[in-house]
Design a protein around this motif. Structure first.
Motif, PDB file in Angstrom:
ATOM      1  N   GLU A   8       0.731  -1.050  -0.109  1.00 41.49           N
ATOM      2  CA  GLU A   8       0.070   0.089   0.067  1.00 41.49           C
ATOM      3  C   GLU A   8       0.808   1.151   0.033  1.00 41.49           C
ATOM      4  O   GLU A   8       1.530   1.423   0.993  1.00 41.49           O
ATOM      5  N   GLY A   9       0.902   1.617  -1.222  1.00 47.65           N
ATOM      6  CA  GLY A   9       1.512   2.804  -1.567  1.00 47.65           C
ATOM      7  C   GLY A   9       1.018   3.952  -0.742  1.00 47.65           C
ATOM      8  O   GLY A   9      -0.010   4.038  -0.409  1.00 47.65           O
ATOM      9  N   THR A  10       2.050   4.736  -0.105  1.00 46.28           N
ATOM     10  CA  THR A  10       1.510   5.960   0.519  1.00 46.28           C
ATOM     11  C   THR A  10       1.261   7.190  -0.570  1.00 46.28           C
ATOM     12  O   THR A  10       0.840   8.323   0.291  1.00 46.28           O
ATOM     13  N   GLY A  11       1.622   7.196  -1.624  1.00 47.30           N
ATOM     14  CA  GLY A  11       1.558   8.110  -2.741  1.00 47.30           C
ATOM     15  C   GLY A  11       2.690   9.082  -2.504  1.00 47.30           C
ATOM     16  O   GLY A  11       2.780  10.048  -3.415  1.00 47.30           O
ATOM     17  N   ALA A 177       4.277  -9.480  -3.742  1.00 51.05           N
ATOM     18  CA  ALA A 177       2.713  -9.682  -3.512  1.00 51.05           C
ATOM     19  C   ALA A 177       1.964  -9.856  -2.353  1.00 51.05           C
ATOM     20  O   ALA A 177       0.916  -9.278  -2.122  1.00 51.05           O
ATOM     21  N   ALA A 178       2.952 -10.394  -1.524  1.00 47.11           N
ATOM     22  CA  ALA A 178       2.179 -10.993  -0.193  1.00 47.11           C
ATOM     23  C   ALA A 178       2.501  -9.553   0.842  1.00 47.11           C
ATOM     24  O   ALA A 178       2.129  -9.942   2.139  1.00 47.11           O
ATOM     25  N   THR A 179       3.344  -8.806   0.426  1.00 50.78           N
ATOM     26  CA  THR A 179       3.485  -7.834   1.562  1.00 50.78           C
ATOM     27  C   THR A 179       2.259  -7.256   2.071  1.00 50.78           C
ATOM     28  O   THR A 179       1.179  -7.060   1.284  1.00 50.78           O
ATOM     29  N   PRO A 180       1.979  -6.963   3.492  1.00 44.25           N
ATOM     30  CA  PRO A 180       0.808  -6.779   4.237  1.00 44.25           C
ATOM     31  C   PRO A 180       0.341  -5.345   3.736  1.00 44.25           C
ATOM     32  O   PRO A 180       0.959  -4.352   3.253  1.00 44.25           O
ATOM     33  N   GLY A 183      -4.210  -4.359  -0.410  1.00 45.41           N
ATOM     34  CA  GLY A 183      -4.898  -4.818  -1.506  1.00 45.41           C
ATOM     35  C   GLY A 183      -4.240  -4.945  -2.701  1.00 45.41           C
ATOM     36  O   GLY A 183      -4.647  -5.452  -3.814  1.00 45.41           O
ATOM     37  N   THR A 184      -2.894  -5.334  -2.425  1.00 52.90           N
ATOM     38  CA  THR A 184      -2.048  -5.532  -3.626  1.00 52.90           C
ATOM     39  C   THR A 184      -2.480  -6.943  -4.444  1.00 52.90           C
ATOM     40  O   THR A 184      -2.433  -6.828  -5.819  1.00 52.90           O
ATOM     41  N   ALA A 185      -2.818  -8.089  -3.783  1.00 49.32           N
ATOM     42  CA  ALA A 185      -3.186  -9.092  -4.464  1.00 49.32           C
ATOM     43  C   ALA A 185      -4.514  -8.857  -5.323  1.00 49.32           C
ATOM     44  O   ALA A 185      -4.275  -9.544  -6.684  1.00 49.32           O
ATOM     45  N   VAL A 186      -5.233  -8.084  -4.895  1.00 48.56           N
ATOM     46  CA  VAL A 186      -6.601  -7.732  -5.536  1.00 48.56           C
ATOM     47  C   VAL A 186      -6.056  -7.009  -6.933  1.00 48.56           C
ATOM     48  O   VAL A 186      -6.816  -7.342  -8.161  1.00 48.56           O
ATOM     49  N   VAL A 187      -5.190  -6.140  -6.584  1.00 49.66           N
ATOM     50  CA  VAL A 187      -4.845  -5.268  -7.931  1.00 49.66           C
ATOM     51  C   VAL A 187      -4.259  -6.163  -8.984  1.00 49.66           C
ATOM     52  O   VAL A 187      -4.444  -6.024 -10.128  1.00 49.66           O
ATOM     53  N   LEU A 188      -3.252  -6.917  -8.513  1.00 52.05           N
ATOM     54  CA  LEU A 188      -2.616  -7.888  -9.412  1.00 52.05           C
ATOM     55  C   LEU A 188      -3.481  -8.913 -10.233  1.00 52.05           C
ATOM     56  O   LEU A 188      -3.433  -9.155 -11.285  1.00 52.05           O
TER      57      LEU A 188
END
Length: 240
Positions: A8-11, A177-180, A183-188
């Motif tokens: 989760e990028g912080t921007g 991708a498993a980084t907490p 929602g990275t998994a959903v995006v990928l």
């Protein structure tokens, strides 16, 4: 024209990840011990994977900024078929699809890498580096049995190298991708679905290529070299 399954990028933006990767690889080059070099190379691979994940999250926030398309990469002999597997299996590990464009007598004229623009850029960067590394090793490769064809040995060596690189890249991508959080998994998953849909529309009548085979005895030696290959992109020549 044929295709193999992939395959989760912080921007707030930090330092250029490509520059960080190159600095790590430069440190690996100057490392005093093999263990130290492996540490830097592993970190470079991790950052390369994280860069891809960051690009995916950014693209999700700005639809249309990372379009799906294809990039055709011309290949030349010797060992064009084995080089095609190195490119294709690298592409598959980075969530792209790939298409073989065959020529006469078993040659491969080109490979089209199909995926999001940021992923195709990563594939190109890695393939350039990996092929240079492999070429440096190949010129020294000779079969242990003088009766074996040098060309057959080198083809099988390159396939072993490509297979091991694919395993390492796939593992690095999964770890990233498993980084907490975020929602990275959903995006990928959404990005992969978009690639599959566009790929099917672009290539509706592809035949499935036969699994790559080899007659030489160099596969294991190539896999050993692939286990030590740098996965973070090309070095900066003469980096200070």
């Amino acid at each position: 024209m044929t295709v193999e399954p992939g395959g989760e990028g912080t921007g707030r933006r930090g330092p250029d990840p490509v520059a960080r990767v190159r600095k790590l690889l430069a440190k690996a080059e100057r490392a005093g011990t093999e263990a130290e070099a492996r540490t830097y190379n592993a970190k470079a691979a991790e950052l390369t994977a994280r860069h891809g994940i960051d690009a995916a999250l950014l693209a999700a926030a700005f639809p249309g900024s990372d379009p799906v398309g294809g990039t055709r990469v011309a290949l030349s002999d010797p060992y064009s078929a084995a080089k095609a597997r190195l490119l294709g299996w690298t592409a598959a590990a980075l969530r792209c699809r790939w298409v073989l464009h065959r020529a006469a007598r078993g040659r491969v004229a080109a490979v089209t890498v199909f995926g999001h623009a940021s992923d195709r850029e990563r594939v190109a960067l890695l393939f350039e580096s990996l092929l240079l590394q492999a070429t440096r090793e190949l010129v020294r490769c000779r079969p242990p049995d003088a009766r074996e064809s040098v060309a057959a040995y080198r083809r099988s060596w390159l396939l072993g190298y490509a297979a091991r690189v694919h395993e390492r890249l796939t593992a690095a991508e999964r770890a990233a991708a498993a980084t907490p959080g975020g929602g990275t998994a959903v995006v990928l998953a959404d990005r992969s679905a978009a690639v599959e849909e566009a790929f099917t529309a672009a290539y509706p009548h592809l035949a499935t290529a036969r699994r790559a085979g080899h007659s030489g005895s160099g596969f294991r030696a190539g896999a050993h070299a692939g286990a030590a290959a740098d996965l973070g992109g090309p070095r900066l020549a003469g980096a200070s």
